[in-house]
Scaffold this motif. Structure first.
Motif, mmCIF file in Angstrom:
data_model
loop_
_atom_site.group_PDB
_atom_site.id
_atom_site.type_symbol
_atom_site.label_atom_id
_atom_site.label_comp_id
_atom_site.label_asym_id
_atom_site.label_seq_id
_atom_site.Cartn_x
_atom_site.Cartn_y
_atom_site.Cartn_z
ATOM 1 N N HIS A 8 0.821 -1.211 0.000
ATOM 2 C CA HIS A 8 0.000 0.000 0.000
ATOM 3 C C HIS A 8 0.858 1.267 0.000
ATOM 4 C CE1 HIS A 8 -4.134 -1.396 0.298
ATOM 5 N NE2 HIS A 8 -3.749 -2.330 1.171
ATOM 6 N N GLY A 9 2.163 1.107 -0.037
ATOM 7 C CA GLY A 9 3.055 2.260 -0.034
ATOM 8 C C GLY A 9 3.465 2.719 1.349
ATOM 9 N N LYS A 10 3.124 1.956 2.375
ATOM 10 C CA LYS A 10 3.520 2.308 3.735
ATOM 11 C C LYS A 10 4.959 1.861 3.993
ATOM 12 C CE LYS A 10 -0.499 4.004 4.673
ATOM 13 N NZ LYS A 10 -0.679 5.454 4.869
ATOM 14 N N THR A 11 5.690 2.654 4.737
ATOM 15 C CA THR A 11 7.091 2.335 5.029
ATOM 16 C C THR A 11 7.173 1.397 6.223
ATOM 17 O OG1 THR A 11 7.771 4.506 4.208
ATOM 18 C CG2 THR A 11 9.341 3.301 5.589
ATOM 19 N N VAL A 12 7.740 0.227 5.986
ATOM 20 C CA VAL A 12 7.968 -0.751 7.052
ATOM 21 C C VAL A 12 9.455 -1.062 7.069
ATOM 22 C CG1 VAL A 12 7.393 -3.009 7.963
ATOM 23 C CG2 VAL A 12 5.666 -1.710 6.709
ATOM 24 N N HIS A 13 10.122 -0.730 8.182
ATOM 25 C CA HIS A 13 11.572 -0.865 8.262
ATOM 26 C C HIS A 13 11.962 -2.294 8.615
ATOM 27 C CE1 HIS A 13 11.803 3.503 8.177
ATOM 28 N NE2 HIS A 13 10.905 3.540 9.152
ATOM 29 N N GLU A 14 13.174 -2.656 8.201
ATOM 30 C CA GLU A 14 13.763 -3.930 8.576
ATOM 31 C C GLU A 14 14.426 -3.763 9.941
ATOM 32 O OE1 GLU A 14 13.729 -6.912 7.308
ATOM 33 O OE2 GLU A 14 12.425 -6.355 5.639
ATOM 34 N N ALA A 15 13.647 -3.920 10.994
ATOM 35 C CA ALA A 15 14.137 -3.737 12.358
ATOM 36 C C ALA A 15 13.424 -4.729 13.263
ATOM 37 C CB ALA A 15 13.883 -2.302 12.839
ATOM 38 N N PRO A 16 14.093 -5.168 14.323
ATOM 39 C CA PRO A 16 13.438 -6.115 15.244
ATOM 40 C C PRO A 16 12.260 -5.473 15.956
ATOM 41 C CG PRO A 16 15.494 -5.312 16.175
ATOM 42 C CD PRO A 16 15.454 -4.818 14.758
ATOM 43 N N ASN A 17 11.232 -6.274 16.215
ATOM 44 C CA ASN A 17 10.057 -5.757 16.911
ATOM 45 C C ASN A 17 10.381 -5.488 18.372
ATOM 46 O OD1 ASN A 17 8.525 -5.995 14.611
ATOM 47 N ND2 ASN A 17 7.787 -8.035 15.105
ATOM 48 N N GLU A 18 10.071 -4.301 18.827
ATOM 49 C CA GLU A 18 10.269 -3.956 20.228
ATOM 50 C C GLU A 18 8.932 -3.981 20.961
ATOM 51 O OE1 GLU A 18 13.024 -3.508 21.929
ATOM 52 O OE2 GLU A 18 14.264 -3.917 20.176
ATOM 53 N N PHE A 19 8.134 -5.010 20.722
ATOM 54 C CA PHE A 19 6.856 -5.144 21.424
ATOM 55 C C PHE A 19 6.621 -6.614 21.724
ATOM 56 C CE2 PHE A 19 5.861 -5.144 16.872
ATOM 57 C CZ PHE A 19 5.157 -6.334 16.740
ATOM 58 N N LEU A 20 5.715 -6.864 22.666
ATOM 59 C CA LEU A 20 5.340 -8.215 23.053
ATOM 60 C C LEU A 20 4.052 -8.601 22.344
ATOM 61 C CD1 LEU A 20 6.055 -8.039 26.894
ATOM 62 C CD2 LEU A 20 7.514 -8.977 25.102
ATOM 63 N N GLU A 21 4.030 -9.807 21.787
ATOM 64 C CA GLU A 21 2.893 -10.269 20.995
ATOM 65 C C GLU A 21 1.985 -11.154 21.844
ATOM 66 O OE1 GLU A 21 4.357 -12.209 17.555
ATOM 67 O OE2 GLU A 21 5.539 -10.503 16.854
ATOM 68 N N PHE A 22 0.689 -10.861 21.805
ATOM 69 C CA PHE A 22 -0.310 -11.658 22.514
ATOM 70 C C PHE A 22 -1.519 -11.877 21.610
ATOM 71 C CE2 PHE A 22 1.981 -9.236 25.741
ATOM 72 C CZ PHE A 22 2.345 -10.216 26.642
ATOM 73 N N LYS A 23 -2.267 -12.930 21.908
ATOM 74 C CA LYS A 23 -3.593 -13.126 21.338
ATOM 75 C C LYS A 23 -4.539 -13.288 22.515
ATOM 76 C CE LYS A 23 -2.881 -14.960 16.695
ATOM 77 N NZ LYS A 23 -3.145 -16.079 15.759
ATOM 78 N N LEU A 24 -5.247 -12.198 22.835
ATOM 79 C CA LEU A 24 -6.082 -12.166 24.035
ATOM 80 C C LEU A 24 -7.421 -12.825 23.768
ATOM 81 C CD1 LEU A 24 -5.343 -8.538 25.287
ATOM 82 C CD2 LEU A 24 -4.138 -10.648 25.837
#
Length: 539
Positions: free
Chosen positions: A288-304
């Motif tokens: 879609h033209g959005k900028t997504v960098h090649e960087a490690p995720n600094e967040f915690l992933e959950f499925k609540l």
């Protein structure tokens, strides 16, 4: 991209470096520490120059505990510090071309090298000549002796100069490695953190990824701090906020606090595309033209979910969120206890944990009554409640103060409408507190009955229930009514009886005038007290 994975953790494990049984890691497996990769067996080679054996065997023979890991890191840091200072010293001497400085370099190198690393010639002779020159600076020698000594000095000087150049070259290489492994990654990590934050903002603004905050097992909306216990209602509420304001929200987060994202729904907001995982979402947003960098995720992933919660790293299930997050620290926590190896996300929590290992006899004494407490906070509550007669539990949503946690808890439900419904997964019962649900599960479903009667086979969940039961064996009636003096063997019987004194008594005995709350109680009274008397029984 997913959060970079750490190597496995073995708990318990036998550390081959100190011989203690603790939570351990593998010596020859790559781990991540503060954004840098580390393999502990390689650090042993760099620091001490020896290669550990038996690293290809079973995992239980190549483990290292958190305490030894920290000591190893400190040794490596000290090594790098020494190399840096040595390089600066040599560079300072090399910049000065004066002959006297060259002689100083030679003498310093000779005195420091009791065991030469690059030359097979013994260092004792060189050292003794240097000492002789220092002890007898004015001693005259014969012409023959002077020539022999001059030739020997020239040969020694040439050998030491070559050795010094080799050392400088080796130190330069080490300095370059140190600068690459230490200085550059720190700057790179700072840049990666900024890029990761931009990625989080892009994800939240353009998808249905739901950011949230927590306190114990309660969920908070990151935009307005509204509290929820049901993650479904949390998501429904969060979607009512404008996601374009997430940038201002994340600016309030500290550098040490991990951002939490609910990945239950990761569909795109820009189109109707249905997406199943975070990696596919990033690639889709890039289209879609959005900028997504090649960087490690600094967040915690959950499925609540409303029921059982599962770790997205290893699949382990948990009944409450706080237990899941505590487990997640084993995967991603960078703050490690050097005593037991426990992992935490924040230095503050690690500090509180480490205090539990300190055997302190410090007590906090009340100046009013002399009662001792284990913490300042409990003493503070005691003083306000017992001596000042003031409430010490403030409500976070208004100016009300309460004398206990339970009263404040009930106030938030009744006045502020906080939705607190904890449903049992086994039966259809629900409770308004987590403690009540936990006791319900332990008592009815898990059958955790630790208190056994020594006179029969019955077991009980609470010691108070066992005490009441023992009264049936001994005939004791320890529960007395303050109104009429009637005694009961169990507290529940007394509570039922007390209702008769509190509620409206509509049924009156025509013979003695005693009133009763229930018709059946009046009938029983008539049969027992007025059996031989004439009376009209109530219909």
């Amino acid at each position: 991209m997913s959060v970079p994975k750490r190597g496995p953790v073995y708990d318990p494990g036998l550390c081959r470096c100190c011989g203690n049984i603790k939570k351990c890691r593998l010596l020859n497996v790559e781990y991540d520490h503060l954004g840098q990769k580390e393999i502990y067996s390689d650090i042993f080679v760099d620091c001490f120059g020896f290669i550990l054996s038996q690293l290809d065997g079973e995992p239980d023979g190549r483990l290292i505990c958190a305490t030894c890991v920290i000591r190893l890191r400190e040794a490596n840091s000290f090594r790098l510090q020494v190399l840096l200072c040595e390089e600066r010293l040599l560079a300072r001497f090399q910049d000065d071309d004066k002959p006297i400085k060259e002689e100083i370099i030679i003498k310093d190198e000779v005195s420091l090298d009791a065991e030469p690393m690059y030359d097979d010639e013994p260092a004792d002779d060189i050292h003794s000549d240097s000492l002789e020159q220092q002890e007898h600076p004015k001693k005259k020698s014969t012409k023959h002796h002077s020539k022999r000594k001059t030739k020997k000095s020239k040969r020694t000087k040439e050998n030491i100069t070559d050795e010094t150049l080799l050392k400088v070259e080796r130190l330069n290489r080490r300095l370059q490695e140190m600068q690459y492994n230490d200085t550059f990654p720190k700057a790179e990590k700072k840049e990666e953190t900024s890029l990761s934050l931009e990625n989080i903002i892009t994800l939240v603004e353009n998808s249905y990824v739901c950011p949230f905050d927590t306190s114990f097992s309660d969920y908070f909306c990151v935009y307005c701090r509204t509290i929820f216990t049901d993650p479904i209602k949390l998501r429904e509420h969060t979607y009512t906020h404008d996601p374009q304001t997430i940038k201002d929200v994340l600016a309030k987060y500290t550098a040490t606090k991990k951002i939490q994202l609910d990945l239950y729904r990761v569909d795109c907001r820009l189109c109707t595309e249905v997406i199943t995982d975070i990696g596919s979402l990033k690639r889709h947003l890039a289209s879609h033209g959005k900028t997504v960098h090649e960087a490690p995720n600094e967040f915690l992933e959950f499925k609540l979910t409303s029921g059982k919660l599962f770790c997205l790293e290893c699949g382990r299930g948990f009944a409450f969120f706080h237990a899941l997050k505590k487990h997640m620290a084993q995967h991603f926590g960078t703050c490690i206890c050097d005593v037991c190896g426990a992992h935490y996300f924040e230095e503050r929590m690690l500090y509180l944990h480490q205090k539990t290992h300190q055997k302190s006899d410090e007590v906090f004494k009340c100046v009013e009554c002399g009662k001792e407490f284990k913490s300042k906070y409990t003493r503070y509550l005691h003083i306000f409640k017992m001596h000042k007669n003031e409430a010490a539990y403030p409500c976070s949503k208004c100016d009300e103060m309460f004398f206990s946690y339970s009263l404040r808890y009930r106030h938030k439900i009744d006045v502020h409408g906080e939705e607190r419904q904890f449903k049992c997964e086994v039966c259809d019962r629900s409770y308004d507190s987590r403690k009540s649900l936990r006791e319900h599960n332990r008592r009815l479903h898990l059958k955790i009955l630790k208190h056994a009667c020594h006179m029969c086979d019955k077991r009980f969940y609470l010691p108070s229930r066992l005490k009441e039961h023992l009264a049936t064996h001994t005939g004791e009636r320890n529960f007395r009514c303050d109104f009429c003096g009637k005694t009961y063997p169990r507290l529940r019987g007394l509570k039922v009886h007390m209702q008769a004194h509190i509620i409206d008594k509509k049924f009156k005995c025509d013979l003695c005038g005693i009133t009763f709350a229930h018709k059946v109680s009046l009938k029983i009274h008539l049969k027992r007290q007025h059996q031989n008397e004439s009376f009209n029984q109530p219909n």
